[in-house]
Design a protein around this motif. Structure first.
Motif, mmCIF file in Angstrom:
data_model
loop_
_atom_site.group_PDB
_atom_site.id
_atom_site.type_symbol
_atom_site.label_atom_id
_atom_site.label_comp_id
_atom_site.label_asym_id
_atom_site.label_seq_id
_atom_site.Cartn_x
_atom_site.Cartn_y
_atom_site.Cartn_z
ATOM 1 N N MET A 1 0.850 -1.164 0.000
ATOM 2 C CA MET A 1 0.000 0.000 0.000
ATOM 3 C C MET A 1 0.899 1.231 0.000
ATOM 4 O O MET A 1 1.547 1.519 0.987
ATOM 5 N N ILE A 2 0.903 1.931 -1.099
ATOM 6 C CA ILE A 2 1.756 3.104 -1.261
ATOM 7 C C ILE A 2 0.887 4.359 -1.196
ATOM 8 O O ILE A 2 -0.132 4.451 -1.877
ATOM 9 N N ILE A 3 1.307 5.312 -0.378
ATOM 10 C CA ILE A 3 0.624 6.603 -0.281
ATOM 11 C C ILE A 3 1.571 7.669 -0.805
ATOM 12 O O ILE A 3 2.707 7.778 -0.346
ATOM 13 N N ASN A 4 1.100 8.446 -1.766
ATOM 14 C CA ASN A 4 1.890 9.532 -2.332
ATOM 15 C C ASN A 4 1.753 10.762 -1.434
ATOM 16 O O ASN A 4 0.651 11.230 -1.172
ATOM 17 N N ILE A 5 2.882 11.279 -0.978
ATOM 18 C CA ILE A 5 2.862 12.438 -0.077
ATOM 19 C C ILE A 5 3.556 13.651 -0.689
ATOM 20 O O ILE A 5 3.898 14.590 0.014
ATOM 21 N N SER A 6 3.744 13.663 -1.991
ATOM 22 C CA SER A 6 4.458 14.776 -2.629
ATOM 23 C C SER A 6 3.736 16.108 -2.406
ATOM 24 O O SER A 6 4.370 17.140 -2.227
ATOM 25 N N GLU A 7 2.390 16.112 -2.396
ATOM 26 C CA GLU A 7 1.623 17.345 -2.146
ATOM 27 C C GLU A 7 1.872 17.858 -0.729
ATOM 28 O O GLU A 7 1.957 19.056 -0.498
ATOM 29 N N LYS A 12 3.771 22.795 4.060
ATOM 30 C CA LYS A 12 3.741 22.453 5.483
ATOM 31 C C LYS A 12 2.433 22.934 6.091
ATOM 32 O O LYS A 12 1.904 23.969 5.709
ATOM 33 N N GLY A 13 1.922 22.156 7.034
ATOM 34 C CA GLY A 13 0.659 22.498 7.674
ATOM 35 C C GLY A 13 -0.551 22.028 6.886
ATOM 36 O O GLY A 13 -1.674 22.339 7.239
ATOM 37 N N SER A 14 -0.329 21.270 5.823
ATOM 38 C CA SER A 14 -1.447 20.817 4.997
ATOM 39 C C SER A 14 -1.952 19.452 5.459
ATOM 40 O O SER A 14 -1.281 18.736 6.189
ATOM 41 N N ASN A 15 -3.150 19.122 5.035
ATOM 42 C CA ASN A 15 -3.790 17.842 5.342
ATOM 43 C C ASN A 15 -4.191 17.155 4.048
ATOM 44 O O ASN A 15 -4.439 17.811 3.034
ATOM 45 N N LEU A 37 -9.871 -12.356 3.398
ATOM 46 C CA LEU A 37 -11.077 -12.707 2.657
ATOM 47 C C LEU A 37 -11.665 -11.501 1.937
ATOM 48 O O LEU A 37 -12.419 -11.654 0.981
ATOM 49 N N LYS A 38 -11.357 -10.303 2.421
ATOM 50 C CA LYS A 38 -11.808 -9.053 1.805
ATOM 51 C C LYS A 38 -10.595 -8.148 1.631
ATOM 52 O O LYS A 38 -9.616 -8.274 2.363
ATOM 53 N N PRO A 39 -10.668 -7.217 0.695
ATOM 54 C CA PRO A 39 -9.565 -6.256 0.554
ATOM 55 C C PRO A 39 -9.417 -5.395 1.811
ATOM 56 O O PRO A 39 -10.375 -5.182 2.548
ATOM 57 N N ILE A 40 -8.215 -4.922 2.041
ATOM 58 C CA ILE A 40 -7.946 -3.995 3.146
ATOM 59 C C ILE A 40 -8.424 -2.610 2.711
ATOM 60 O O ILE A 40 -8.032 -2.124 1.652
ATOM 61 N N THR A 41 -9.277 -2.004 3.518
ATOM 62 C CA THR A 41 -9.778 -0.660 3.223
ATOM 63 C C THR A 41 -9.224 0.298 4.265
ATOM 64 O O THR A 41 -9.486 0.145 5.455
ATOM 65 N N LEU A 42 -8.440 1.259 3.805
ATOM 66 C CA LEU A 42 -7.805 2.240 4.687
ATOM 67 C C LEU A 42 -8.462 3.595 4.492
ATOM 68 O O LEU A 42 -8.570 4.091 3.365
ATOM 69 N N ASN A 43 -8.935 4.184 5.576
ATOM 70 C CA ASN A 43 -9.448 5.553 5.597
ATOM 71 C C ASN A 43 -8.634 6.308 6.629
ATOM 72 O O ASN A 43 -8.642 5.943 7.806
ATOM 73 N N CYS A 44 -7.928 7.346 6.182
ATOM 74 C CA CYS A 44 -7.071 8.071 7.122
ATOM 75 C C CYS A 44 -6.905 9.514 6.703
ATOM 76 O O CYS A 44 -7.298 9.913 5.604
ATOM 77 N N ASN A 45 -6.319 10.259 7.596
ATOM 78 C CA ASN A 45 -5.989 11.650 7.356
ATOM 79 C C ASN A 45 -4.489 11.809 7.571
ATOM 80 O O ASN A 45 -3.959 11.371 8.596
ATOM 81 N N LEU A 46 -3.810 12.409 6.615
ATOM 82 C CA LEU A 46 -2.386 12.721 6.739
ATOM 83 C C LEU A 46 -2.246 14.208 7.018
ATOM 84 O O LEU A 46 -2.866 15.034 6.345
ATOM 85 N N SER A 47 -1.449 14.541 8.018
ATOM 86 C CA SER A 47 -1.195 15.952 8.309
ATOM 87 C C SER A 47 0.312 16.169 8.405
ATOM 88 O O SER A 47 1.040 15.334 8.928
ATOM 89 N N PHE A 48 0.759 17.305 7.874
ATOM 90 C CA PHE A 48 2.187 17.608 7.826
ATOM 91 C C PHE A 48 2.458 18.830 8.683
ATOM 92 O O PHE A 48 1.926 19.903 8.442
ATOM 93 N N ASP A 51 8.627 18.669 10.534
ATOM 94 C CA ASP A 51 9.192 17.587 9.724
ATOM 95 C C ASP A 51 8.472 16.264 9.967
ATOM 96 O O ASP A 51 8.956 15.214 9.587
ATOM 97 N N LEU A 52 7.277 16.301 10.579
ATOM 98 C CA LEU A 52 6.516 15.086 10.873
ATOM 99 C C LEU A 52 5.268 14.996 10.012
ATOM 100 O O LEU A 52 4.545 15.972 9.825
ATOM 101 N N ILE A 53 5.022 13.807 9.515
ATOM 102 C CA ILE A 53 3.775 13.495 8.825
ATOM 103 C C ILE A 53 3.033 12.512 9.715
ATOM 104 O O ILE A 53 3.545 11.428 10.021
ATOM 105 N N ASN A 54 1.848 12.903 10.171
ATOM 106 C CA ASN A 54 1.045 12.053 11.048
ATOM 107 C C ASN A 54 -0.070 11.399 10.256
ATOM 108 O O ASN A 54 -0.798 12.072 9.517
#
Length: 166
Positions: A1-7, A12-15, A37-48, A51-54
């Protein structure tokens, strides 16, 4: 599972809200097969921030596991909250922060580790699972057997004489 974080790296300070569906067949944990038995479904919020991405959210799936008592397969729904911190700073010395190099985060191993940590040590198909007969292997959840229950291990038979009422 790859998440693109280039944006996020640009502002900084973006979600960023993320919804991913990932198909995984199975993996092994200490020789035990854990099957999806089912696909993994990820729902999350990334905040920058700084120098930390949560990453805060949850993921759901359904697993096929093996019962520790009766050895039959059973299905288990999983809904696990996930909270992780990533850093692009190689000098960050916090042990809880995962270092990333680039514009993507691969969270496949994080998902697997969270699944392993959420599973009980003794996986049971139901709380009152009766297990197997130690002599003939009959599954007591399905039927009973005619084995004698009073059979004593011959290595411990002398202890019986010690407690006999003479």
């Amino acid at each position: 599972m790859i998440i693109n974080i280039s944006e996020l790296n640009k502002r900084k300070g973006s979600n960023k809200k993320v919804h991913l569906v990932y198909n995984e067949e199975s993996f092994y944990d200490e020789g035990e097969k854990i099957e999806f038995l089912k696909p993994i479904t990820l729902n999350c919020n990334l905040s920058f921030a700084e120098d930390l991405i949560n990453l805060d959210g949850n993921f759901t799936t359904e697993l096929r596991l093996n019962c520790s008592r009766c050895l039959s397969d059973f299905n288990k729904d999983i809904d696990i909250p996930i909270h992780e911190s990533f850093s692009t700073n190689p000098n960050n010395e916090d042990d809880e922060v995962i270092f990333i190099n680039g514009d993507t985060i691969d969270i496949t191993n994080i998902i697997k580790n969270n699944i392993i940590m959420s599973l009980p040590i003794k996986k049971l198909c139901k709380n009152d699972c009766k297990g197997l007969c130690q002599h003939c292997g009959t599954n007591f959840n399905v039927s009973s057997c005619n084995c004698t229950k009073d059979e004593i291990d011959p290595r411990l038979s002398k202890l019986k004489d010690l407690f006999s009422a003479d």
